[in-house]
Scaffold this motif. Structure first.
Motif, PDB file in Angstrom:
ATOM      1  N   LYS A   1       0.775  -1.292  -0.182  1.00  0.00           N
ATOM      2  CA  LYS A   1       0.024  -0.018  -0.016  1.00  0.00           C
ATOM      3  C   LYS A   1       0.807   1.363  -0.056  1.00  0.00           C
TER       4      LYS A   1
ATOM      5  N   ASP B   1       1.416   5.486  -0.108  1.00  0.00           N
ATOM      6  CA  ASP B   1       1.001   6.835   0.812  1.00  0.00           C
ATOM      7  C   ASP B   1       0.174   7.535   0.137  1.00  0.00           C
TER       8      ASP B   1
ATOM      9  N   THR C   1      -3.312   8.878  -1.249  1.00  0.00           N
ATOM     10  CA  THR C   1      -4.837   8.601  -0.816  1.00  0.00           C
ATOM     11  C   THR C   1      -5.412   7.891  -1.835  1.00  0.00           C
TER      12      THR C   1
ATOM     13  N   HIS D   1      -4.541   5.515  -3.929  1.00  0.00           N
ATOM     14  CA  HIS D   1      -4.237   4.149  -3.667  1.00  0.00           C
ATOM     15  C   HIS D   1      -5.096   3.353  -2.672  1.00  0.00           C
ATOM     16  N   ARG D   2      -5.027   4.105  -1.582  1.00  0.00           N
ATOM     17  CA  ARG D   2      -5.739   3.535  -0.280  1.00  0.00           C
ATOM     18  C   ARG D   2      -7.258   3.308  -0.853  1.00  0.00           C
ATOM     19  N   LYS D   3      -7.833   4.163  -1.335  1.00  0.00           N
ATOM     20  CA  LYS D   3      -9.243   4.193  -1.765  1.00  0.00           C
ATOM     21  C   LYS D   3      -9.390   3.151  -2.755  1.00  0.00           C
TER      22      LYS D   3
ATOM     23  N   GLU E   1      -9.579  -0.259  -1.054  1.00  0.00           N
ATOM     24  CA  GLU E   1     -10.932  -0.089  -0.444  1.00  0.00           C
ATOM     25  C   GLU E   1     -11.883  -0.664  -1.313  1.00  0.00           C
TER      26      GLU E   1
ATOM     27  N   LYS F   1      -6.359  -5.951   1.422  1.00  0.00           N
ATOM     28  CA  LYS F   1      -5.514  -5.933   2.554  1.00  0.00           C
ATOM     29  C   LYS F   1      -4.062  -6.239   2.194  1.00  0.00           C
TER      30      LYS F   1
ATOM     31  N   SER G   1       3.374  -1.598   3.909  1.00  0.00           N
ATOM     32  CA  SER G   1       3.000  -0.318   3.664  1.00  0.00           C
ATOM     33  C   SER G   1       4.460   0.378   4.009  1.00  0.00           C
TER      34      SER G   1
END
Length: 350
Positions: free
Chosen positions: A290, A292, A294, A296-298, A301, A306, A310
């Motif tokens: 993962k 940093d 935003t 990519h995180r979204k 999700e 998971k 990171s």
């Protein structure tokens, strides 16, 4: 596009796998993600004694017409320069492949440079980059089919060459965060401004310009294609040859029950796109890293993914996924090599 036969792994042996994991001489659940990884790998391979064999890393390279709009701080020359660098063993991807015993395949799917003299690069050039998707579809139907087939071909080659059952994918293509952002927005129904980031290092004015270009590109696409939500059309009209080749590889790997290690923002976008074509492909994916950003995180999700690591990496090339390989390897060693309570003469206390 060819029809893939991708089925979710059979859960018929799931309870036996869980029983084996729970009977290893450890407190139940005490090895956390290693246990869930082992379960996933056993289901993919349909065995209680999984193996990792012939690990391969395929790096697809191509250029993007949208780069001409100034959406990247790096010029397109970096694509071919890096591809040559990889042939000398000097890239981050080379280092991690050597460290973890991956065989590296370099594939030119559409680099805007003649790389034919480099025998280490597999020449599958479709064109010298895609069209500028601000004004036209990135690729034709025929080019899309070629890119998908390149990915399929490479999977079959990995199996034939190495007996590969675990695969890592990477990319090299300046400006490929732009189609990734658009796929994320359209497939995830997320506002474009939440999907657009700095890429390789844009400043605030650069990000604003990138957003304006991509917003205009989406509006023009909707006008050309009557506001379609068809996944294949969206993939074809914005993707790069390297990205669509990676999607083809993901689909073929799933069809052949091969573990797919997914890297950062670009490869996660490809995973998202592949899942819109065949949702079952997600069952074969292990998300390695993962970033940093935003965005990519979204996107992770959206996939209910998971990631294992990171580390703040944003190099691409598949490096984040490669770094996660020892964890995957540990999960397999756990289920195969740890003793159980009965053989170890330890009282099972749960």
């Amino acid at each position: 596009m060819k029809n893939f036969v991708i089925k979710a792994p059979d859960n018929g042996i799931k309870e036996d796998i869980i029983k084996k994991i729970d009977n290893l001489n450890k407190p139940k659940g005490s090895l956390g993600r290693l246990e869930s990884l082992a379960l996933q790998i056993c289901l993919i391979q349909q065995t209680l004694s999984p193996k990792l064999t012939g690990q391969c890393h395929i790096l697809f390279g191509s250029d993007h017409g949208i780069e001409r709009e100034g959406v990247s701080v790096s010029p397109r020359d970096v694509t071919w320069q890096q591809m040559i660098n990889f042939t000398h063993g000097g890239g981050g991807v080379n280092m991690f492949c050597r460290q973890h015993g991956f065989r590296l395949y370099l594939v030119d799917a559409g680099v805007d440079h003649d790389l034919s003299e480099y025998k280490e690069i597999i020449n599958r050039k479709i064109a010298c980059g895609t069209a500028n998707f601000r004004y036209a579809d990135a690729m034709t139907e025929e080019q899309f089919e070629k890119a998908i087939n390149i990915g399929c071909e490479m999977i079959d080659r990995c199996v034939a060459d190495c007996g590969c059952n675990i695969l890592c994918l990477g990319e090299m293509g300046i400006a490929n965060t732009s189609p990734s952002s658009i796929w994320m927005s359209l497939f995830g129904n997320i506002k474009l401004e939440e999907c657009v980031g700095a890429g390789a290092g844009l400043d605030s004015p650069g990000i604003k310009h990138k957003y304006e270009v991509l917003s205009d590109s989406i509006n023009n696409f909707k006008s050309r294609h009557d506001n379609t939500s068809d996944a294949k059309t969206i993939i074809r009209c914005f993707g790069g040859f390297e990205m669509v080749s990676a999607i083809g590889a993901m689909l073929r790997a799933s069809e052949r029950h091969i573990i797919i290690m997914v890297d950062g923002f670009i490869m996660t976008a490809c995973a998202l796109a592949a899942s819109k074509l065949y949702p079952e492909v997600k069952d074969y994916m292990i998300f390695g890293h993962k970033g940093d950003e935003t965005g990519h995180r979204k996107m992770l999700e959206l996939l209910d993914a998971k990631p294992l690591l990171s580390l703040g990496l944003r190099l691409g090339e598949g490096t984040g996924a490669l770094c996660s390989f020892p964890i995957i390897e540990s999960s397999v060693k756990m289920i195969n090599e740890m003793n159980n309570f009965e053989n170890a003469n330890i009282t099972k206390y749960f």
